[in-house]
Each structure stands twice: as structure tokens, then as C-alpha cells.
Scaffold this motif. Structure first.
Motif, PDB file in Angstrom:
ATOM      1  N   ALA A   1      11.398  -5.973   9.313  1.00  0.00           N
ATOM      2  CA  ALA A   1      11.123  -5.466   8.298  1.00  0.00           C
ATOM      3  C   ALA A   1      11.491  -5.853   6.741  1.00  0.00           C
ATOM      4  O   ALA A   1      11.074  -6.006   5.703  1.00  0.00           O
ATOM      5  N   SER A   2      13.123  -5.582   7.124  1.00  0.00           N
ATOM      6  CA  SER A   2      13.482  -5.695   5.799  1.00  0.00           C
ATOM      7  C   SER A   2      13.600  -6.713   5.052  1.00  0.00           C
ATOM      8  O   SER A   2      13.824  -6.630   4.195  1.00  0.00           O
TER       9      SER A   2
ATOM     10  N   ARG B   1       9.170   1.200  -1.358  1.00  0.00           N
ATOM     11  CA  ARG B   1      10.883   2.084  -1.662  1.00  0.00           C
ATOM     12  C   ARG B   1      11.830   1.638  -0.611  1.00  0.00           C
ATOM     13  O   ARG B   1      12.640   1.658  -1.043  1.00  0.00           O
ATOM     14  N   ARG B   2      10.681   2.251   0.254  1.00  0.00           N
ATOM     15  CA  ARG B   2      11.860   2.059   1.820  1.00  0.00           C
ATOM     16  C   ARG B   2      11.702   2.209   3.185  1.00  0.00           C
ATOM     17  O   ARG B   2      10.196   2.305   3.422  1.00  0.00           O
ATOM     18  N   ILE B   3      12.693   1.723   3.464  1.00  0.00           N
ATOM     19  CA  ILE B   3      12.194   1.005   5.378  1.00  0.00           C
ATOM     20  C   ILE B   3      12.952   2.193   6.290  1.00  0.00           C
ATOM     21  O   ILE B   3      13.947   1.151   5.372  1.00  0.00           O
ATOM     22  N   LEU B   4      12.619   3.351   6.606  1.00  0.00           N
ATOM     23  CA  LEU B   4      12.911   3.952   7.762  1.00  0.00           C
ATOM     24  C   LEU B   4      12.946   3.623   9.199  1.00  0.00           C
ATOM     25  O   LEU B   4      12.340   2.839   8.966  1.00  0.00           O
TER      26      LEU B   4
ATOM     27  N   ALA C   1      13.773   0.829  15.252  1.00  0.00           N
ATOM     28  CA  ALA C   1      14.691   0.091  14.543  1.00  0.00           C
ATOM     29  C   ALA C   1      16.113  -0.244  16.080  1.00  0.00           C
ATOM     30  O   ALA C   1      16.724  -0.543  16.331  1.00  0.00           O
ATOM     31  N   ASP C   2      14.600   0.466  17.066  1.00  0.00           N
ATOM     32  CA  ASP C   2      16.219   0.459  18.575  1.00  0.00           C
ATOM     33  C   ASP C   2      15.224  -1.047  20.158  1.00  0.00           C
ATOM     34  O   ASP C   2      15.699  -0.688  20.944  1.00  0.00           O
TER      35      ASP C   2
ATOM     36  N   GLU D   1       0.494  -1.125  -0.064  1.00  0.00           N
ATOM     37  CA  GLU D   1      -0.101  -0.186   0.067  1.00  0.00           C
ATOM     38  C   GLU D   1       0.862   1.505   0.261  1.00  0.00           C
ATOM     39  O   GLU D   1       0.229   2.197  -0.231  1.00  0.00           O
ATOM     40  N   ARG D   2       1.923   1.450   0.450  1.00  0.00           N
ATOM     41  CA  ARG D   2       2.765   2.770   0.906  1.00  0.00           C
ATOM     42  C   ARG D   2       3.779   2.526  -0.003  1.00  0.00           C
ATOM     43  O   ARG D   2       4.551   1.048   0.000  1.00  0.00           O
ATOM     44  N   GLU D   3       4.527   3.377   0.220  1.00  0.00           N
ATOM     45  CA  GLU D   3       5.861   3.214  -0.804  1.00  0.00           C
ATOM     46  C   GLU D   3       7.308   4.082   0.240  1.00  0.00           C
ATOM     47  O   GLU D   3       7.989   3.244   0.080  1.00  0.00           O
ATOM     48  N   GLU D   4       6.712   4.390   1.133  1.00  0.00           N
ATOM     49  CA  GLU D   4       7.532   4.401   2.140  1.00  0.00           C
ATOM     50  C   GLU D   4       6.895   4.153   4.202  1.00  0.00           C
ATOM     51  O   GLU D   4       5.805   4.406   4.375  1.00  0.00           O
TER      52      GLU D   4
END
Length: 92
Positions: free
Chosen positions: A64-65, A81-84, A19-20, A11-14
Motif C-alpha cells: 500500500a505504501s 496522509r498516513r498509512i498505519l 503489516a504481518d 477518500e480517506r486521510e488515514e
């Protein structure tokens, strides 16, 4: 978590993913097999709480990555496109 991430990745691009926080995602069939082995080896008189998990660790972001990488390797269509990586304090 896997199903939620795959849905969001379609559904989403980002995505922003914590991450902690570290953990050890465990494959349910591995957990079931290890539980059966442990039950066979335990003395019937013993009781208590036991912890089983797969080896290694990752963060929610790392997990997730890895989900994205596996989905792409299997040819699943994804929008993401990005997983921040974000700290827990910034998670909405």
C-alpha cells in the motif's frame, strides 16, 4: 488491491493496512510472459502445478505504501496522509 487502495487513498486521510502478512505481488504481464516461457521449455508429457511470481516480498502495508508513492510520483491527487501498519488481529 491496487484499485481498492487508490480509491481509499482518494477518500480517506488515514488507512490501516495489515503489516504481518507477507507476499510477492506479481505484475500480470510478467506472469504471462514467464508462463509462456515455462510452457515452451516443459516436456509435453509433464504435468503438475507450477508457481510463478516476481522476485522479492512485501507486506500488504508495504505494498500500500508503494502504491501511494507511485501515485504521488505520477501526480495523482490523494487525500491519504498516513498509512498505519496493523497486525492481522486488529484488522476489522
Amino acid at each position: 488491491f491496487v484499485n481498492t487502495m487508490l480509491k481509499l487513498m482518494r477518500e480517506r486521510e488515514e488507512l490501516k493496512v495489515v503489516a504481518d502478512q507477507h507476499g510477492a505481488p506479481t505484475y500480470a504481464p510478467h506472469l504471462a510472459e514467464a508462463s509462456l516461457i515455462a510452457l515452451e521449455k516443459l516436456n509435453p508429457g509433464l504435468s503438475g502445478i507450477y508457481h510463478l511470481c516476481n522476485a522479492g516480498e512485501t507486506t500488504w502495508h508495504g505494498f500500500a505504501s508503494a502504491i501511494r508513492d507511485e501515485a504521488e510520483a505520477r501526480g495523482m491527487p490523494l487525500t491519504v496522509r498516513r498509512i498505519l501498519p496493523v497486525p492481522s488481529s486488529e484488522y476489522p
